[in-house]
Scaffold this active site. Structure first.
Site, PDB file in Angstrom:
ATOM      1  N   LYS A 245       0.841  -1.199   0.000  1.00 59.48           N
ATOM      2  CA  LYS A 245       0.000   0.000   0.000  1.00 59.48           C
ATOM      3  C   LYS A 245       0.873   1.245   0.000  1.00 59.48           C
ATOM      4  O   LYS A 245       2.071   1.191   0.284  1.00 59.48           O
ATOM      5  CB  LYS A 245      -0.911   0.001   1.228  1.00 59.48           C
ATOM      6  CG  LYS A 245      -0.170  -0.014   2.551  1.00 59.48           C
ATOM      7  CD  LYS A 245      -1.119  -0.106   3.724  1.00 59.48           C
ATOM      8  CE  LYS A 245      -0.349  -0.132   5.044  1.00 59.48           C
ATOM      9  NZ  LYS A 245      -1.253  -0.143   6.208  1.00 59.48           N
TER      10      LYS A 245
ATOM     11  N   TYR B 296      15.551  30.818   6.480  1.00 60.02           N
ATOM     12  CA  TYR B 296      14.377  31.559   6.943  1.00 60.02           C
ATOM     13  C   TYR B 296      14.416  31.709   8.460  1.00 60.02           C
ATOM     14  O   TYR B 296      14.672  30.760   9.192  1.00 60.02           O
ATOM     15  CB  TYR B 296      13.091  30.828   6.527  1.00 60.02           C
ATOM     16  CG  TYR B 296      12.820  30.891   5.047  1.00 60.02           C
ATOM     17  CD1 TYR B 296      12.424  32.083   4.451  1.00 60.02           C
ATOM     18  CD2 TYR B 296      12.975  29.763   4.243  1.00 60.02           C
ATOM     19  CE1 TYR B 296      12.172  32.148   3.085  1.00 60.02           C
ATOM     20  CE2 TYR B 296      12.729  29.815   2.881  1.00 60.02           C
ATOM     21  CZ  TYR B 296      12.329  31.011   2.309  1.00 60.02           C
ATOM     22  OH  TYR B 296      12.087  31.078   0.959  1.00 60.02           O
TER      23      TYR B 296
END
Length: 374
Positions: free
Chosen positions: A40, A264
């Site tokens: 999956k 940042y």
């Protein structure tokens, strides 16, 4: 497939390690193992078609997926083995389930009549795995509900539109030391099986990766996931082989003066002269942003700290004291470089998460480079 030499960042996937991890699960399950690998979420981010190709020769019982869409894609990609959809399918998906010969987990027996009608109309009985909820709570029939649902369960035995293939539960704590509750959950599944008396052909299966090693053949069958892909399954469990390495190119090397700031928020400031390397990988590639100022990378076989915030496309590491680093060199964010290794679970711990989330979060723009190299 892109060559790593022309790739900014990529994932190396070791096929031999994947096969050996599968074999270890199979060996734990005894002399006649039933092992259904979970593929999956695109095989936990590594690429379901490639995992199917690599493991097919190992004789899996089939493939486990989460959604009908995943099952259809596998079938259309050429998978001929049984494919089991483990998230409860919606009635609107039943026709696709039948058309593509998928098997489904059923949590609500009241839907069996509708599923059976679709199987008859398609001319192909739909394979059903009845889920028993022994404590996970998110899906399945509680054992104490079985008597009340006896009528709704009748199509499992009597309808020519269904094939009763399996009966299973999901272990909630097998990956914790000692596996708390595992014995009680297994007994809950067994009690449900005694109450329903499924035909001998019905496979009763209970083990995830951790359960395979705790219970072995007692679990009836195994549905391994994370262990196959190199993730740990408990502090008192066997260690998997590393399957995945995440690598990125150095795209810039610069000498930073004392007081220079980075990223940042300017969350890193050089205490003295430092040497920085910019790596072509960021949170847009699946590198967790939280690793800024706390994670590590490997360059030239040495551990170096991630400094400043992780950006969408780049990450910076402090390479002060590591000679010879230049643009084009490869850095490792997960995996081995020389004598050093950043384990998948180590990176997950630094990020405050689990190995599953690290793997499934790796973005599609990172090419998966499969290798037979040891």
């Amino acid at each position: 497939m892109q060559s790593p030499l022309r790739t900014r960042a990529w994932i190396d996937v070791r096929a031999p390690a994947l096969r050996r991890n599968f074999r270890r699960v199979a060996e734990a399950m005894g002399p006649d193992p039933w092992v259904l690998p979970m593929v999956k979420a695109d095989a936990y981010g590594l690429g379901a078609p490639e995992v199917v190709r690599v493991l097919r020769a190992e004789g899996p019982a089939g493939w486990g997926v989460a959604t009908v869409e995943e099952g259809v894609a596998l079938r259309q990609g050429g998978a001929s083995e049984p494919i089991v959809v483990f998230t409860p399918a919606l009635p609107a998906d039943f026709e696709r389930v039948a058309a593509h010969d998928l098997e489904v987990a059923v949590s609500d027996p009241r839907l069996l009549d509708r599923l059976s009608a679709v199987g008859r109309a398609c001319g192909r009985p739909v394979g059903v795995h009845l889920e028993v909820d022994t404590g996970m709570g998110r899906a399945g029939v509680r054992p104490e509900q079985l008597d009340a649902l006896a009528g709704a369960l009748r199509p499992l035995r009597e309808s020519d539109g269904l094939r009763w293939v399996g009966m299973f539960t999901h272990l909630h704590s097998a990956d914790e030391a000692g596996g708390p509750g595992v014995g009680a959950q297994l007994e809950g599944l067994r009690s449900a099986a005694r109450a329903l008396e499924p035909p001998p052909s019905v496979r009763v299966h209970a083990a995830n990766s951790a359960g395979a090693f705790r219970l072995g053949a007692e679990a009836g069958g195994a549905r391994p996931g994370i262990f196959l892909y190199g993730g740990r399954v408990g502090p008192d469990q066997p260690e998997p082989e590393a399957v995945v390495a995440v690598r990125a190119r150095v795209v810039r090397v610069v000498d930073a003066a004392p007081g220079a700031t980075l990223g940042y928020g300017a969350t890193h400031r050089a205490d003295g002269p430092e040497r920085w390397a910019t790596l072509a990988i960021g949170y847009g590639d699946g590198l967790p942003r939280v690793l800024g100022n706390r994670g590590e990378a490997l360059i030239a076989g040495r551990r170096v700290p991630i400094i400043g915030r992780v950006s969408m496309d780049v990450t910076v590491v402090n390479i002060s004291g590591v000679p010879g680093v230049e643009a084009g060199n490869a850095a490792t964010l997960v995996g081995r470089d020389g004598g050093e290794e950043l384990l998948l679970d180590e990176v997950a711990e630094a990020a405050g998460t689990i190995s599953y989330e690290i793997l499934t979060g790796l973005a599609p723009r990172l090419p998966r480079i499969w290798t037979e190299a040891e």
